[in-house]
Write a protein that holds these residues in place. Structure first.
Motif, mmCIF file in Angstrom:
data_model
loop_
_atom_site.group_PDB
_atom_site.id
_atom_site.type_symbol
_atom_site.label_atom_id
_atom_site.label_comp_id
_atom_site.label_asym_id
_atom_site.label_seq_id
_atom_site.Cartn_x
_atom_site.Cartn_y
_atom_site.Cartn_z
ATOM 1 N N SER A 86 8.394 23.508 -22.135
ATOM 2 C CA SER A 86 9.839 23.703 -22.306
ATOM 3 C C SER A 86 10.638 22.503 -21.816
ATOM 4 C CB SER A 86 10.295 24.952 -21.542
ATOM 5 O OG SER A 86 9.646 26.102 -22.027
ATOM 6 N N GLY A 87 9.989 21.643 -21.043
ATOM 7 C CA GLY A 87 10.682 20.474 -20.525
ATOM 8 C C GLY A 87 9.700 19.473 -19.958
ATOM 9 N N TYR A 88 10.197 18.271 -19.717
ATOM 10 C CA TYR A 88 9.349 17.200 -19.203
ATOM 11 C C TYR A 88 10.150 16.364 -18.205
ATOM 12 C CZ TYR A 88 6.299 13.155 -18.947
ATOM 13 O OH TYR A 88 5.489 12.167 -18.478
ATOM 14 N N SER A 93 11.476 11.405 -10.780
ATOM 15 C CA SER A 93 12.774 12.084 -10.845
ATOM 16 C C SER A 93 13.254 12.493 -9.455
ATOM 17 C CB SER A 93 12.675 13.328 -11.728
ATOM 18 O OG SER A 93 12.302 12.977 -13.044
ATOM 19 N N THR A 94 14.547 12.577 -9.311
ATOM 20 C CA THR A 94 15.147 12.967 -8.036
ATOM 21 C C THR A 94 15.072 14.474 -7.837
ATOM 22 O OG1 THR A 94 17.351 13.268 -8.994
ATOM 23 C CG2 THR A 94 16.774 11.053 -8.222
ATOM 24 N N ARG A 95 15.304 14.906 -6.603
ATOM 25 C CA ARG A 95 15.360 16.334 -6.285
ATOM 26 C C ARG A 95 16.419 17.021 -7.138
ATOM 27 N NH1 ARG A 95 18.842 19.372 -3.436
ATOM 28 N NH2 ARG A 95 18.055 21.309 -2.479
ATOM 29 N N MET A 96 17.572 16.373 -7.288
ATOM 30 C CA MET A 96 18.660 16.972 -8.055
ATOM 31 C C MET A 96 18.270 17.163 -9.513
ATOM 32 S SD MET A 96 21.591 18.320 -7.986
ATOM 33 C CE MET A 96 22.149 17.815 -6.350
ATOM 34 N N GLU A 97 17.545 16.188 -10.078
ATOM 35 C CA GLU A 97 17.159 16.321 -11.481
ATOM 36 C C GLU A 97 16.142 17.446 -11.663
ATOM 37 O OE1 GLU A 97 15.924 13.744 -15.404
ATOM 38 O OE2 GLU A 97 15.705 12.808 -13.442
ATOM 39 N N LEU A 102 15.149 22.836 -13.903
ATOM 40 C CA LEU A 102 14.785 24.246 -13.758
ATOM 41 C C LEU A 102 15.920 25.163 -14.208
ATOM 42 C CD1 LEU A 102 12.946 24.089 -10.302
ATOM 43 C CD2 LEU A 102 11.895 24.310 -12.563
ATOM 44 N N HIS A 103 17.136 24.840 -13.804
ATOM 45 C CA HIS A 103 18.289 25.637 -14.226
ATOM 46 C C HIS A 103 18.473 25.578 -15.740
ATOM 47 C CE1 HIS A 103 20.036 27.134 -10.529
ATOM 48 N NE2 HIS A 103 19.938 25.940 -9.952
ATOM 49 N N SER A 104 18.300 24.392 -16.307
ATOM 50 C CA SER A 104 18.470 24.220 -17.748
ATOM 51 C C SER A 104 17.436 25.025 -18.523
ATOM 52 C CB SER A 104 18.373 22.740 -18.121
ATOM 53 O OG SER A 104 18.477 22.556 -19.518
ATOM 54 N N GLY A 109 16.379 27.290 -22.231
ATOM 55 C CA GLY A 109 15.019 27.279 -22.750
ATOM 56 C C GLY A 109 14.368 25.923 -22.790
ATOM 57 N N GLY A 110 15.102 24.858 -22.384
ATOM 58 C CA GLY A 110 14.483 23.538 -22.434
ATOM 59 C C GLY A 110 15.217 22.496 -21.629
ATOM 60 N N TYR A 111 14.536 21.365 -21.382
ATOM 61 C CA TYR A 111 15.182 20.252 -20.677
ATOM 62 C C TYR A 111 14.446 18.945 -20.947
ATOM 63 C CZ TYR A 111 17.001 17.104 -17.153
ATOM 64 O OH TYR A 111 17.582 16.020 -16.535
#
Length: 198
Positions: A86-88, A93-97, A102-104, A109-111
């Motif tokens: 669903s995402g990559y 990547s930073t903690r914020m990303e 995860l929220h996205s 359904g994806g990021y």
């Protein structure tokens, strides 16, 4: 894994319900626990990220999968998304990303990060792409990963529970499909498409 655990333990929105060191354990946990999201290393030992994703998807779980790797190439990104991720994310990547991803995934359904989106757009516009990993069966991908990690034919046969002759047949098929016949070339390819980090 420790870094991810530390980040998620400091985030109230998410709770860790299981940890695994290899692909088989991740598959088992995902099927048993049915988490909202499984975070999968593209080069996880034993199965490899692609097979882990495919098996979780084929089990018809509710689990969405966020895949990550130390490599950030079009070949790896497309391989993981094609398998059903669903995402990559890059491991850089930073903690914020990570939290944003995860929220996205939960919301839409994806990021994909802007950087990864740009990579895919560039490859799409240039007309060049490496989808040859999709030509390989799950067993061929598994054997390719084990070859790249330094295993001999007998060791591979022992690990996956088949005969040496069967391993040889799968190896012949995958080398013919890829047009690569040396261990060095196969290893470089396995790294490029995210089957291993060795």
């Amino acid at each position: 894994q420790e870094g991810l655990r530390s980040i998620l333990n400091r985030t109230e929105d998410f709770e860790i319900i299981g940890l695994a060191e290899n692909g088989k354990d991740i598959i088992g946990l995902a099927i048993e626990q049915q988490p909202d999201i499984a975070i999968v290393d593209a080069s996880i030992p034993e199965c490899g990220g692609i097979e882990v994703i495919r098996q979780i998807r084929s089990a018809d779980t509710v689990t969405r999968i966020l895949c990550f790797s130390i490599y950030n190439t079009e070949a790896i990104i497309t391989s993981m998304l094609s398998a059903g991720a669903s995402g990559y994310l890059s491991k850089e990547s930073t903690r914020m990303e990570l939290i944003t991803a995860l929220h996205s995934i939960m919301a839409t359904g994806g990021y994909l990060s802007p950087e990864n989106t740009a990579i895919l757009i560039k490859k799409y516009q240039s007309g060049s792409s490496d989808f040859s990993i999709e030509l390989l069966t799950l067993r061929e991908r598994q054997i390719l990963q084990l070859i790249a990690e330094g295993n001999k034919t007998q060791q591979i046969a022992n690990q996956i529970g088949v005969s040496v002759k069967t391993v040889g047949s799968h190896r012949e098929n995958l080398t013919q499909k890829l047009g690569m016949f040396s261990v060095a070339d196969l290893t470089k390819y396995a790294i490029r498409v995210g089957l291993t980090t060795l």
